[in-house]
Design an enzyme around this catalytic site. Structure first.
Site, PDB file in Angstrom:
ATOM      1  N   ALA A 152       1.057  -1.756  -0.198  1.00 60.31           N
ATOM      2  CA  ALA A 152       0.330   0.028  -0.009  1.00 60.31           C
ATOM      3  C   ALA A 152       0.962   1.318   0.356  1.00 60.31           C
ATOM      4  CB  ALA A 152      -0.635   0.136   0.801  1.00 60.31           C
ATOM      5  N   TYR A 153       1.894   0.834   0.896  1.00 57.60           N
ATOM      6  CA  TYR A 153       2.667   2.742   0.600  1.00 57.60           C
ATOM      7  C   TYR A 153       3.636   2.289  -0.393  1.00 57.60           C
ATOM      8  CZ  TYR A 153       7.046   5.390   2.090  1.00 57.60           C
ATOM      9  OH  TYR A 153       7.405   6.076   2.231  1.00 57.60           O
ATOM     10  N   ALA A 154       4.313   1.710  -1.028  1.00 57.91           N
ATOM     11  CA  ALA A 154       5.120   1.606  -2.198  1.00 57.91           C
ATOM     12  C   ALA A 154       3.564   2.002  -3.461  1.00 57.91           C
ATOM     13  CB  ALA A 154       5.587   0.173  -3.280  1.00 57.91           C
ATOM     14  N   SER A 156       0.820   4.110  -2.968  1.00 60.56           N
ATOM     15  CA  SER A 156       1.151   5.692  -3.104  1.00 60.56           C
ATOM     16  C   SER A 156       2.279   5.871  -3.769  1.00 60.56           C
ATOM     17  CB  SER A 156       0.286   5.562  -1.944  1.00 60.56           C
ATOM     18  OG  SER A 156       1.660   5.789  -0.505  1.00 60.56           O
ATOM     19  N   LYS A 157       3.512   5.704  -3.290  1.00 66.27           N
ATOM     20  CA  LYS A 157       4.377   6.507  -3.778  1.00 66.27           C
ATOM     21  C   LYS A 157       4.624   6.102  -5.078  1.00 66.27           C
ATOM     22  CE  LYS A 157       6.044   7.959  -0.540  1.00 66.27           C
ATOM     23  NZ  LYS A 157       6.043   9.712  -0.132  1.00 66.27           N
TER      24      LYS A 157
END
Length: 244
Positions: A152-154, A156-157
């Protein structure tokens, strides 16, 4: 390139990479707007450190995903320092979890701050940064590692990188560079939170330098992009000690 009379806004600069960037740009000669969302005391510490070293800075509270608050921050920068030349968007949050277990409210929070926040800040920057300026966003090197728990973090980035690459082309003719810096594992509270010593040591060895990055390592790259770069544009720069 002279930084005399130039101003930088650094979001998320009360701690971590953002704090190091704000202090480095002030050292380079920029007047700095230190943005924060909740910790006023930490932001004032950053401002105090900059002023103690002979620089100019103000703190401004703004949720980067709130377009009204962000516009007010840009207004304050122009009123206090006369204009805006550099915008560094380092505000972001990270929640780690396997896809099957991630709470969707955490996904929504990351999308709001990391994606919407980047878009809102870049939208104001596109309207207000003076000719010859620079916009720098922060991504992550973890996308290329495909580490479980980071989906999820990757994701978003990945959106952050797309915004920067397209904005660089939309600003044709204004001599404004737009780039994204993708740090590897960096010794910040955001990275270290929830990790035991064994995992931290393991991640430190992912690069041939065999250490974690420091906020100052990343600030050095951003210092170049903000004040001395005229030709690197629309790129993602991996600042990770050779991890990828």
């Amino acid at each position: 390139m002279s930084t005399a009379g130039k101003t930088a806004i650094v979001t998320g600069s009360s701690r971590g990479i953002g704090k190091a960037v704000a202090e480095r740009l002030a050292k380079d000669g920029f007047s700095v707007v230190v943005n924060y969302s909740g910790d006023a005391a930490a932001a004032e510490e950053t401002v105090t450190a900059i002023k103690w070293a002979g620089g100019k800075a103000i703190a401004f509270k703004a949720d980067v995903a709130d377009e009204v608050a962000v516009a007010a921050m840009f207004d304050a920068a122009e009123a206090e320092f006369g204009g805006i030349d550099v915008v560094v968007n380092s505000a972001g949050i990270m929640v780690l979890s396997p896809i099957a277990e991630l709470k969707l409210e955490d996904l929504d929070r990351m999308h709001r701050i990391n994606i919407r926040g980047t878009f809102v800040v870049n939208q104001q920057a596109a309207r207000r940064v003076r000719h010859g300026g620079a916009i720098v966003n922060l991504s992550t090197s973890v996308e290329k590692q495909a580490i479980p728990g980071y989906a999820a973090y990757a994701a978003s980035k990945g959106a952050v990188e797309a915004i920067g690459m397209i904005l660089a082309r939309e600003l044709r003719g204004r001599r404004i560079t737009v780039n994204t810096v993708a740090p590897g594992p960096t010794a910040t509270d955001l990275f270290l939170k929830g990790k035991d010593d064994a995992l931290i040591a393991q991640m430190a060895k992912l690069n041939p330098m065999e250490r974690l990055g420091t906020p100052e390592d990343i600030a050095e790259v951003i210092s170049f992009l903000a004040g001395r770069n005229t030709w690197i544009n629309g790129q993602v720069l991996y600042a990770n000690g050779g991890m990828n």
